[in-house]
Design a protein around this motif. Structure first.
Motif, PDB file in Angstrom:
ATOM      1  N   ARG A 110       1.104  -0.702  -0.220  1.00  0.00           N
ATOM      2  CA  ARG A 110      -0.015  -0.258   0.443  1.00  0.00           C
ATOM      3  C   ARG A 110       1.108   1.441  -0.084  1.00  0.00           C
ATOM      4  NH1 ARG A 110      -5.561  -0.504   3.338  1.00  0.00           N
ATOM      5  NH2 ARG A 110      -6.241   1.236   2.071  1.00  0.00           N
ATOM      6  N   THR A 111       1.991   1.113   0.635  1.00  0.00           N
ATOM      7  CA  THR A 111       3.182   3.003   0.937  1.00  0.00           C
ATOM      8  C   THR A 111       3.699   2.477   0.324  1.00  0.00           C
ATOM      9  OG1 THR A 111       4.033   1.736   2.957  1.00  0.00           O
ATOM     10  CG2 THR A 111       1.525   3.154   3.056  1.00  0.00           C
ATOM     11  N   GLY A 112       3.993   1.288   0.134  1.00  0.00           N
ATOM     12  CA  GLY A 112       5.614   0.867  -0.130  1.00  0.00           C
ATOM     13  C   GLY A 112       6.930   1.180   0.506  1.00  0.00           C
ATOM     14  N   ALA A 113       6.408   1.453   1.609  1.00  0.00           N
ATOM     15  CA  ALA A 113       7.683   0.984   2.952  1.00  0.00           C
ATOM     16  C   ALA A 113       8.711   0.041   2.749  1.00  0.00           C
ATOM     17  CB  ALA A 113       7.242   1.995   3.788  1.00  0.00           C
ATOM     18  N   PRO A 114       9.353  -0.109   2.851  1.00  0.00           N
ATOM     19  CA  PRO A 114      10.305  -1.626   3.575  1.00  0.00           C
ATOM     20  C   PRO A 114       9.495  -1.239   4.925  1.00  0.00           C
ATOM     21  CG  PRO A 114      11.714   0.642   3.406  1.00  0.00           C
ATOM     22  CD  PRO A 114      10.387   1.428   3.096  1.00  0.00           C
ATOM     23  N   VAL A 115       9.403  -2.891   5.531  1.00  0.00           N
ATOM     24  CA  VAL A 115       8.912  -2.922   6.671  1.00  0.00           C
ATOM     25  C   VAL A 115       9.747  -4.125   7.359  1.00  0.00           C
ATOM     26  CG1 VAL A 115       6.983  -2.068   6.718  1.00  0.00           C
ATOM     27  CG2 VAL A 115       6.532  -3.851   6.032  1.00  0.00           C
ATOM     28  N   PRO A 116       9.850  -4.293   8.640  1.00  0.00           N
ATOM     29  CA  PRO A 116      10.266  -5.257   8.947  1.00  0.00           C
ATOM     30  C   PRO A 116       9.388  -6.777   9.243  1.00  0.00           C
ATOM     31  CG  PRO A 116      10.230  -3.909  10.798  1.00  0.00           C
ATOM     32  CD  PRO A 116       9.480  -3.467   9.009  1.00  0.00           C
ATOM     33  N   THR A 117       9.696  -7.499   9.308  1.00  0.00           N
ATOM     34  CA  THR A 117       9.048  -8.578   9.661  1.00  0.00           C
ATOM     35  C   THR A 117       9.191  -9.431  10.491  1.00  0.00           C
ATOM     36  OG1 THR A 117      10.171 -10.495   8.864  1.00  0.00           O
ATOM     37  CG2 THR A 117       8.847  -9.277   7.156  1.00  0.00           C
ATOM     38  N   GLY A 118       9.547  -9.298  11.879  1.00  0.00           N
ATOM     39  CA  GLY A 118       9.580  -9.680  12.892  1.00  0.00           C
ATOM     40  C   GLY A 118      10.357 -10.559  12.983  1.00  0.00           C
ATOM     41  N   LEU A 119      11.329 -10.745  11.702  1.00  0.00           N
ATOM     42  CA  LEU A 119      12.154 -11.999  12.164  1.00  0.00           C
ATOM     43  C   LEU A 119      13.572 -11.787  11.437  1.00  0.00           C
ATOM     44  CD1 LEU A 119       9.713 -15.264   9.540  1.00  0.00           C
ATOM     45  CD2 LEU A 119       9.934 -15.057  12.435  1.00  0.00           C
ATOM     46  N   LYS A 120      14.412 -12.577  11.386  1.00  0.00           N
ATOM     47  CA  LYS A 120      15.745 -12.724  11.195  1.00  0.00           C
ATOM     48  C   LYS A 120      16.709 -14.101  10.894  1.00  0.00           C
ATOM     49  CE  LYS A 120      16.927  -9.321  14.860  1.00  0.00           C
ATOM     50  NZ  LYS A 120      17.524  -8.421  14.621  1.00  0.00           N
ATOM     51  N   THR A 121      17.488 -14.187   9.879  1.00  0.00           N
ATOM     52  CA  THR A 121      17.335 -14.814   8.774  1.00  0.00           C
ATOM     53  C   THR A 121      19.356 -14.840   8.802  1.00  0.00           C
ATOM     54  OG1 THR A 121      17.456 -16.781   7.289  1.00  0.00           O
ATOM     55  CG2 THR A 121      17.483 -14.769   7.356  1.00  0.00           C
ATOM     56  N   GLU A 122      20.219 -15.593   7.943  1.00  0.00           N
ATOM     57  CA  GLU A 122      21.217 -15.006   6.933  1.00  0.00           C
ATOM     58  C   GLU A 122      21.075 -15.629   5.916  1.00  0.00           C
ATOM     59  OE1 GLU A 122      24.233 -17.687   8.763  1.00  0.00           O
ATOM     60  OE2 GLU A 122      24.006 -17.030  10.640  1.00  0.00           O
ATOM     61  N   TRP A 123      21.609 -14.673   5.516  1.00  0.00           N
ATOM     62  CA  TRP A 123      20.837 -14.829   3.501  1.00  0.00           C
ATOM     63  C   TRP A 123      20.775 -16.373   3.099  1.00  0.00           C
ATOM     64  CZ3 TRP A 123      19.061 -12.871  -0.255  1.00  0.00           C
ATOM     65  CH2 TRP A 123      19.469 -13.219  -1.259  1.00  0.00           C
ATOM     66  N   VAL A 124      22.013 -17.330   3.228  1.00  0.00           N
ATOM     67  CA  VAL A 124      21.576 -18.547   2.864  1.00  0.00           C
ATOM     68  C   VAL A 124      20.847 -18.839   3.491  1.00  0.00           C
ATOM     69  CG1 VAL A 124      22.948 -20.912   2.904  1.00  0.00           C
ATOM     70  CG2 VAL A 124      24.785 -19.222   2.971  1.00  0.00           C
ATOM     71  N   LEU A 125      19.985 -18.593   4.638  1.00  0.00           N
ATOM     72  CA  LEU A 125      18.710 -19.457   4.968  1.00  0.00           C
ATOM     73  C   LEU A 125      17.452 -18.596   4.152  1.00  0.00           C
ATOM     74  CD1 LEU A 125      19.468 -19.840   8.916  1.00  0.00           C
ATOM     75  CD2 LEU A 125      19.126 -21.502   7.150  1.00  0.00           C
ATOM     76  N   LEU A 126      17.668 -17.341   4.168  1.00  0.00           N
ATOM     77  CA  LEU A 126      16.573 -17.097   3.716  1.00  0.00           C
ATOM     78  C   LEU A 126      15.988 -18.012   2.233  1.00  0.00           C
ATOM     79  CD1 LEU A 126      14.427 -14.305   3.085  1.00  0.00           C
ATOM     80  CD2 LEU A 126      16.383 -13.015   2.829  1.00  0.00           C
ATOM     81  N   LYS A 127      17.416 -17.767   1.998  1.00  0.00           N
ATOM     82  CA  LYS A 127      17.454 -17.831  -0.194  1.00  0.00           C
ATOM     83  C   LYS A 127      16.411 -19.620   0.000  1.00  0.00           C
ATOM     84  CE  LYS A 127      20.957 -18.503  -1.993  1.00  0.00           C
ATOM     85  NZ  LYS A 127      22.317 -18.072  -2.836  1.00  0.00           N
ATOM     86  N   SER A 128      16.242 -20.165   1.397  1.00  0.00           N
ATOM     87  CA  SER A 128      16.401 -22.062   0.843  1.00  0.00           C
ATOM     88  C   SER A 128      14.977 -21.983   2.131  1.00  0.00           C
ATOM     89  CB  SER A 128      17.264 -22.356   2.217  1.00  0.00           C
ATOM     90  OG  SER A 128      17.207 -21.478   3.187  1.00  0.00           O
ATOM     91  N   LEU A 129      13.986 -20.866   1.957  1.00  0.00           N
ATOM     92  CA  LEU A 129      13.287 -21.060   2.538  1.00  0.00           C
ATOM     93  C   LEU A 129      12.046 -21.155   1.400  1.00  0.00           C
ATOM     94  CD1 LEU A 129      12.745 -17.592   4.741  1.00  0.00           C
ATOM     95  CD2 LEU A 129      12.948 -19.845   6.099  1.00  0.00           C
ATOM     96  N   PRO A 130      10.923 -21.936   2.037  1.00  0.00           N
ATOM     97  CA  PRO A 130       9.975 -23.102   1.018  1.00  0.00           C
ATOM     98  C   PRO A 130       9.113 -21.545   0.980  1.00  0.00           C
ATOM     99  CG  PRO A 130       9.362 -23.348   3.617  1.00  0.00           C
ATOM    100  CD  PRO A 130      10.732 -23.131   3.840  1.00  0.00           C
ATOM    101  N   CYS A 131       8.278 -21.631  -0.522  1.00  0.00           N
ATOM    102  CA  CYS A 131       7.583 -20.253  -1.062  1.00  0.00           C
ATOM    103  C   CYS A 131       6.364 -20.916  -0.558  1.00  0.00           C
ATOM    104  CB  CYS A 131       7.840 -20.868  -1.975  1.00  0.00           C
ATOM    105  SG  CYS A 131       7.037 -19.085  -3.127  1.00  0.00           S
ATOM    106  N   VAL A 132       6.230 -19.822   0.800  1.00  0.00           N
ATOM    107  CA  VAL A 132       4.862 -20.213   1.208  1.00  0.00           C
ATOM    108  C   VAL A 132       4.634 -19.181   1.948  1.00  0.00           C
ATOM    109  CG1 VAL A 132       3.550 -21.101   3.822  1.00  0.00           C
ATOM    110  CG2 VAL A 132       4.390 -23.052   2.020  1.00  0.00           C
ATOM    111  N   ALA A 133       2.834 -18.554   1.780  1.00  0.00           N
ATOM    112  CA  ALA A 133       2.354 -17.498   2.399  1.00  0.00           C
ATOM    113  C   ALA A 133       2.696 -16.544   3.790  1.00  0.00           C
ATOM    114  CB  ALA A 133       1.517 -16.788   1.598  1.00  0.00           C
ATOM    115  N   VAL A 134       3.198 -15.611   4.193  1.00  0.00           N
ATOM    116  CA  VAL A 134       3.291 -15.535   5.824  1.00  0.00           C
ATOM    117  C   VAL A 134       2.704 -14.402   6.215  1.00  0.00           C
ATOM    118  CG1 VAL A 134       4.979 -15.504   7.909  1.00  0.00           C
ATOM    119  CG2 VAL A 134       5.731 -16.732   5.972  1.00  0.00           C
ATOM    120  N   PRO A 135       1.705 -14.073   7.333  1.00  0.00           N
ATOM    121  CA  PRO A 135       0.956 -13.285   7.148  1.00  0.00           C
ATOM    122  C   PRO A 135       1.161 -12.499   7.875  1.00  0.00           C
ATOM    123  CG  PRO A 135       0.174 -14.672   8.627  1.00  0.00           C
ATOM    124  CD  PRO A 135       1.036 -15.463   7.545  1.00  0.00           C
TER     125      PRO A 135
END
Length: 86
Positions: free
Chosen positions: A10-35
């Motif tokens: 809606r605003t185009g602003a970058p927002v934190p999801t409240g989750l933390k990760t390393e780059w390698v782990l982010l790339k390996s997450l399954p393609c599942v929608a998270v609210p």
């Protein structure tokens, strides 16, 4: 570990999801929608790992100055396999 950020549709602003990760782990997450209750607009959004990038939530007030196009370019570069500096 770094914060996982997504762009508010809606605003185009970058927002934190409240989750933390390393780059390698982010790339390996399954393609599942998270609210997410969006801190930028207050609405519920769903995001997938392909929509996200790694950054710092502490910079979110500065990051709000980013234009939506710049945030989109950053997300596209990360989805395209751009590597982060080690």
């Amino acid at each position: 570990m770094a914060d996982i950020l997504v762009q508010c549709p809606r605003t185009g602003a970058p927002v934190p999801t409240g989750l933390k990760t390393e780059w390698v782990l982010l790339k390996s997450l399954p393609c599942v929608a998270v609210p997410l209750r969006c801190p930028a607009c207050g609405q519920m959004h769903k995001w997938k790992p392909d929509d996200a990038w790694i950054g710092s939530a502490r910079q979110s007030s500065d990051a709000n100055l980013l234009s939506a196009s710049r945030a989109s370019l950053l997300a596209a570069a990360i989805r395209g396999g751009a590597k982060t500096p080690e």
